[in-house]
Design an enzyme around this catalytic site. Structure first.
Site, PDB file in Angstrom:
ATOM      1  N   ASP A  10       0.730  -1.146  -0.063  1.00  0.00           N
ATOM      2  CA  ASP A  10       0.042  -0.002  -0.017  1.00  0.00           C
ATOM      3  C   ASP A  10       0.902   1.229   0.062  1.00  0.00           C
ATOM      4  OD1 ASP A  10      -2.593   1.274  -0.071  1.00  0.00           O
ATOM      5  OD2 ASP A  10      -2.800   1.247   1.946  1.00  0.00           O
ATOM      6  N   GLY A  11       0.390   2.256  -0.471  1.00  0.00           N
ATOM      7  CA  GLY A  11       1.075   3.432  -0.463  1.00  0.00           C
ATOM      8  C   GLY A  11       0.124   4.703  -0.095  1.00  0.00           C
ATOM      9  N   GLU A  50       2.453   3.797  -4.230  1.00  0.00           N
ATOM     10  CA  GLU A  50       1.771   2.572  -4.464  1.00  0.00           C
ATOM     11  C   GLU A  50       2.676   1.748  -5.217  1.00  0.00           C
ATOM     12  OE1 GLU A  50      -1.030   1.188  -3.400  1.00  0.00           O
ATOM     13  OE2 GLU A  50      -2.365   2.966  -2.823  1.00  0.00           O
ATOM     14  N   ASP A  73      -4.288  -2.605  -3.379  1.00  0.00           N
ATOM     15  CA  ASP A  73      -5.787  -1.949  -3.478  1.00  0.00           C
ATOM     16  C   ASP A  73      -5.396  -0.870  -4.511  1.00  0.00           C
ATOM     17  OD1 ASP A  73      -4.213  -0.015  -2.177  1.00  0.00           O
ATOM     18  OD2 ASP A  73      -5.657   0.199  -0.504  1.00  0.00           O
ATOM     19  N   HIS A 123      -9.274  -0.636   2.830  1.00  0.00           N
ATOM     20  CA  HIS A 123     -10.051  -0.023   3.851  1.00  0.00           C
ATOM     21  C   HIS A 123     -11.466  -1.155   3.935  1.00  0.00           C
ATOM     22  CE1 HIS A 123      -7.196   3.225   4.082  1.00  0.00           C
ATOM     23  NE2 HIS A 123      -7.512   3.536   2.932  1.00  0.00           N
ATOM     24  N   ASP A 133      -1.478  -0.091   5.031  1.00  0.00           N
ATOM     25  CA  ASP A 133      -2.031   1.139   4.977  1.00  0.00           C
ATOM     26  C   ASP A 133      -1.423   1.761   6.362  1.00  0.00           C
ATOM     27  OD1 ASP A 133      -3.637   3.264   4.357  1.00  0.00           O
ATOM     28  OD2 ASP A 133      -4.493   2.809   6.377  1.00  0.00           O
TER      29      ASP A 133
END
Length: 159
Positions: A10-11, A50, A73, A123, A133
């Site tokens: 994740d970024g 990301e 994501d 999320h 995250d």
């Protein structure tokens, strides 16, 4: 394809552009082995983070030709690869495309492994995605942030 390694990524960017970070959780399938990686930058974008998370995850692999599942994501990253866009951009030398430095770095390491991608909704209570995250946000909020030299150089040209 049975995967040897799962890499969750994740970024994050606080402001876009702004300070940002990435988070990576790497798991060796069938073992309790798990590693986490993260880094924060003083000026960058969410998409850069990301993509950098995926790159760092792949670069951390110690052996070549691993079968890897990247779970992210980021539609930006996954669609660019799965739909083949990045290969077309490469043929045109990334002319007019954002993040050419990272895409070239990605392709170099991507070609050393057998990589599949899986998109997950962000999320959405996916444990590893939620952890990535947290790592990315934590990295972005650190006091000592790295410099995303390519991005800052390109931004300076735009001013």
């Amino acid at each position: 394809m049975s995967h040897q390694v799962h890499i969750y990524t994740d970024g994050a960017a606080k402001g876009n552009p702004g300070n940002g970070g990435y988070g990576v959780v790497m798991e060796l399938v069938g073992t309790p082995y798990k590693k986490e990686f993260y880094e924060g930058f003083r000026l960058t974008t969410n998409n850069r983070m990301e993509l950098l998370a995926v790159i760092v995850g792949l670069e951390k692999l110690k052996n070549l030709n691993m079968t890897v599942l990247i779970v992210s994501d980021s539609k930006y990253v996954i669609d660019s690869v799965v739909k083949g866009w990045v290969f077309g951009w490469e043929k045109k030398h990334f002319t007019g495309k954002k993040n050419p430095d990272l895409w070239m770095r990605f392709l170099k390491i991507y070609r050393k492994h057998k990589v599949d991608f899986k998109w997950v909704k962000g999320h959405n209570n996916h444990p590893q995605n939620e952890r990535c995250d947290q790592l990315a946000v934590m990295a972005a909020l650190q006091e000592k942030l790295s410099v995303d030299a390519f991005y800052e150089r390109e931004e300076a040209k735009m001013l």
